[in-house]
Every structure is written in structure tokens, then in C-alpha cells.
Design a protein around this motif. Structure first.
Motif, PDB file in Angstrom:
ATOM      1  N   PRO A   1      41.004  47.370  43.454  1.00  0.00           N
ATOM      2  CA  PRO A   1      41.658  45.908  44.639  1.00  0.00           C
ATOM      3  C   PRO A   1      42.070  45.126  43.328  1.00  0.00           C
ATOM      4  O   PRO A   1      41.340  46.115  42.053  1.00  0.00           O
ATOM      5  CB  PRO A   1      39.878  45.674  44.916  1.00  0.00           C
ATOM      6  CG  PRO A   1      39.207  46.504  44.196  1.00  0.00           C
ATOM      7  CD  PRO A   1      39.729  47.945  44.390  1.00  0.00           C
TER       8      PRO A   1
ATOM      9  N   PRO B   1      42.696  42.118  40.199  1.00  0.00           N
ATOM     10  CA  PRO B   1      42.033  41.587  40.358  1.00  0.00           C
ATOM     11  C   PRO B   1      41.877  40.258  40.781  1.00  0.00           C
ATOM     12  O   PRO B   1      42.537  39.706  41.973  1.00  0.00           O
ATOM     13  CB  PRO B   1      42.438  40.677  38.857  1.00  0.00           C
ATOM     14  CG  PRO B   1      43.033  41.802  38.486  1.00  0.00           C
ATOM     15  CD  PRO B   1      43.400  43.075  39.919  1.00  0.00           C
ATOM     16  N   ASP B   2      40.812  38.938  41.423  1.00  0.00           N
ATOM     17  CA  ASP B   2      41.455  38.388  41.876  1.00  0.00           C
ATOM     18  C   ASP B   2      41.750  37.654  42.178  1.00  0.00           C
ATOM     19  O   ASP B   2      41.963  37.072  42.573  1.00  0.00           O
ATOM     20  CB  ASP B   2      39.187  37.504  41.948  1.00  0.00           C
ATOM     21  CG  ASP B   2      37.403  38.303  43.189  1.00  0.00           C
ATOM     22  OD1 ASP B   2      38.780  39.600  43.643  1.00  0.00           O
ATOM     23  OD2 ASP B   2      36.910  37.923  42.181  1.00  0.00           O
TER      24      ASP B   2
ATOM     25  N   ARG C   1      45.222  38.094  43.317  1.00  0.00           N
ATOM     26  CA  ARG C   1      46.178  38.135  44.677  1.00  0.00           C
ATOM     27  C   ARG C   1      46.376  37.059  45.326  1.00  0.00           C
ATOM     28  O   ARG C   1      46.307  35.975  45.296  1.00  0.00           O
ATOM     29  CB  ARG C   1      44.557  38.076  45.763  1.00  0.00           C
ATOM     30  CG  ARG C   1      43.528  39.866  44.939  1.00  0.00           C
ATOM     31  CD  ARG C   1      42.191  39.692  45.888  1.00  0.00           C
ATOM     32  NE  ARG C   1      41.509  40.892  45.386  1.00  0.00           N
ATOM     33  CZ  ARG C   1      40.059  40.718  45.834  1.00  0.00           C
ATOM     34  NH1 ARG C   1      39.492  40.132  46.546  1.00  0.00           N
ATOM     35  NH2 ARG C   1      39.149  42.252  45.356  1.00  0.00           N
TER      36      ARG C   1
ATOM     37  N   GLU D   1      47.486  35.240  48.386  1.00  0.00           N
ATOM     38  CA  GLU D   1      47.461  34.148  49.194  1.00  0.00           C
ATOM     39  C   GLU D   1      47.838  34.288  50.976  1.00  0.00           C
ATOM     40  O   GLU D   1      47.470  34.258  51.954  1.00  0.00           O
ATOM     41  CB  GLU D   1      47.125  32.656  49.283  1.00  0.00           C
ATOM     42  CG  GLU D   1      46.118  31.577  48.397  1.00  0.00           C
ATOM     43  CD  GLU D   1      46.976  32.154  46.743  1.00  0.00           C
ATOM     44  OE1 GLU D   1      48.558  31.884  46.891  1.00  0.00           O
ATOM     45  OE2 GLU D   1      46.033  32.335  46.188  1.00  0.00           O
TER      46      GLU D   1
ATOM     47  N   SER E   1      51.974  33.144  46.348  1.00  0.00           N
ATOM     48  CA  SER E   1      50.742  32.978  45.449  1.00  0.00           C
ATOM     49  C   SER E   1      50.649  31.496  44.868  1.00  0.00           C
ATOM     50  O   SER E   1      52.004  31.380  44.183  1.00  0.00           O
ATOM     51  CB  SER E   1      50.338  34.221  44.289  1.00  0.00           C
ATOM     52  OG  SER E   1      48.935  33.775  43.649  1.00  0.00           O
TER      53      SER E   1
END
Length: 292
Positions: free
Chosen positions: A142, A144-145, A148, A150, A201
Motif C-alpha cells: 500500500p 503511505p497514507d 494516497r 482522493e 490529490s
């Protein structure tokens, strides 16, 4: 601005007078944009089988630097089995080694030499596939938060649109010639639709900056459960860009894959702050290469 070279150092399907395989180093300049007004730098040299080591390779790189218009700051290479030797030779010269599948100039040159150079050399044995470029399929990780997106969307652009790419407002960017005399993808026409993925983003510049530090290879669509968009980087790293959660999006993803095949693997990934933005935080034209 970094000057990037692409390098291959490996045995060739040619035997020397002692029945040993001849080795060769190939070095070429990596393109940074879609302009095709000049030839990219190239250097080649055969290596005796008794001198295959990082010292000989380092000397060959120095010889290439001495004959080049500009020296490199980093060197891409795709053969994982040569990682240690190439890495040492580069670091000893103060150059950044970059394991990468983004070596399109080198691949096209290798194809040309396999067809018209090596078969004419004494001792030619015929080309065979090599395990040195077989990549392990790693589980995707994944993002990194904080990185990410939108939202995201599939889009297409005609190949001819990239002729104006130098006029676009882009913070982080890399591309290569796809049309004209210096095209690295000869099968494309100005009307060929190039598929792409745009990520939106609020942290667009941070995401683009992170991606610019990677060796971007390709965007893949994984349709089996769980369906996902995967970003491939380096030798074998894989990242989850997004999850595909509805039938319509899955159909669009299949269309993206089809368009990529029709465009000889050429596609792009872009990053914007929102759908109304007229600039890009990042834009990368990607070649999906069949390394071998």
C-alpha cells in the motif's frame, strides 16, 4: 537537472577464440522528454571473458564519459544478476546506480544489435533467453497514507498531443520520443490513443515528488479479486494505487489495458491537485517493456 544513462553489461551469443562467451558493455543516454531533434549518446565495447569485473566496467564507464558531450549523474540498469558489479562500478565513480525497468533506449538498441550486429560476428551462436532479466512478482504494497490520491480517472490522449508537452506546466516529468525520426516506438502514429491514469490529490506535489524518486516502470491492472491498479517500479517493487470496486470502473480498467496493448505498451501516469487544474504536479510517459 540529472543526466541519466542506461547501461547493460552481459555476455553475448558470441564465442571468442578460446570458446568463451564474449562480454559487452552498452551505454546510452536516457531521454527526458518527447523532443527528437538529436541523437542520444551511445557507447559500446567488448570485454574479454577473463576481465569481467567492476574494475574493467568502471574503466569503460570512464572511457564513455570522456567521449560524451555531458557526463551522467546516475545510471539505470535492468539486469538484476549484475546488480553488485554495476553498483560497485558506479559508486566507485561517484555515480548513482538505479535498478530500473525504464531502459527503453537500451532495449531498442539491444534489439537492433541482436538482429543486425551479433549475427555478423565470428563465433555467433544464436540468441537465447536469459534468466538474468526474469523478475519475481512481489506482492503489491500500500502507498503511505499521506500519498494516497482522493480520486483518479482513466483518460486517453492522441500521440500527436505529446509534441506540445514541453509547453505544459509540470513540476516533475519524464518522457521519451514516440513520434518522428528519433521515435523509440516506431509502430505509433499521430492518431494512436495513448491511455493514462490521472491521480487527484490535495497533496499532489508531495505525491509527485515521492514518485519522482522511484524508477517508474508501468501501471498494471489487476482484475482478479481484489481488483486493483498497481504501480510497478525498480526491479520488482509494486504499489497499490487504487482499488477497483465497481463494474463500470472494472470495464474502464479493461479498456485501459486494451488501449495500452494497441499503443505498444506506451501509457502515462499524471498527478493533479484537482480535476479543474490546468497544471500537473507530475507527468510520466511510461514504456511497458518486455525485457529479455
Amino acid at each position: 537537472m540529472r543526466k541519466t544513462w542506461e547501461l547493460d553489461f552481459y555476455s553475448k551469443p558470441i564465442l571468442d577464440e578460446n570458446g568463451k562467451k564474449r562480454w559487452e558493455v552498452l551505454i546510452c543516454e536516457s531521454p527526458s522528454d518527447t523532443r527528437s531533434t538529436e541523437e542520444l549518446f551511445r557507447f559500446s565495447k567488448y570485454c574479454p571473458s577473463t576481465q569481467v569485473n567492476s574494475i574493467w566496467l568502471g574503466n569503460a564507464i570512464q572511457e564513455a564519459i570522456a567521449s560524451a558531450p555531458k557526463p551522467p549523474t546516475q545510471i539505470r540498469f535492468f539486469r538484476r544478476q549484475m546488480n553488485n558489479m554495476i553498483t560497485k562500478a558506479c559508486k566507485d565513480l561517484g555515480l548513482l546506480p538505479k535498478p530500473s525497468r525504464r531502459t527503453i533506449t537500451l532495449q531498442r538498441w539491444l534489439e537492433q544489435r541482436m538482429e543486425s550486429v551479433y549475427p555478423n560476428e565470428p563465433g555467433y551462436q544464436g540468441a537465447k533467453p536469459t534468466a538474468s532479466v526474469r523478475f519475481e512478482v512481489a506482492d503489491p504494497q500500500p502507498l503511505p497514507d499521506a500519498l494516497r490520491g482522493e480520486k483518479w480517472a482513466f483518460v486517453t490522449l492522441e500521440a500527436d498531443a505529446f509534441a506540445e508537452m514541453q509547453e505544459w506546466e509540470i513540476d516533475f516529468c519524464e518522457a521519451f520520443p514516440i513520434l518522428g525520426e528519433q521515435s523509440l516506438v516506431p509502430d505509433l502514429t499521430p492518431e494512436t490513443r495513448i491511455p493514462g491514469l490521472i491521480i487527484f490529490s490535495a497533496r499532489a506535489k508531495a505525491l509527485a515528488g515521492w514518485m519522482s524518486g522511484l524508477e517508474l516502470a508501468a501501471v498494471q491492472v489487476k482484475l482478479d479479486s481484489p481488483a486493483q491498479l498497481i504501480l510497478e517500479t525498480g526491479f520488482s517493487d509494486r504499489w497499490i494505487l487504487a482499488n477497483i470496486t465497481d463494474p463500470q470502473t472494472k470495464q474502464e480498467a479493461e479498456g485501459f489495458q486494451t488501449a495500452k496493448e494497441q499503443a505498444s505498451g506506451v501509457h502515462f501516469i499524471a498527478i493533479q491537485s484537482d480535476p479543474n487544474s490546468e497544471s500537473f504536479a507530475g507527468f510520466w510517459l511510461l514504456p511497458e517493456l518486455n525485457l529479455g
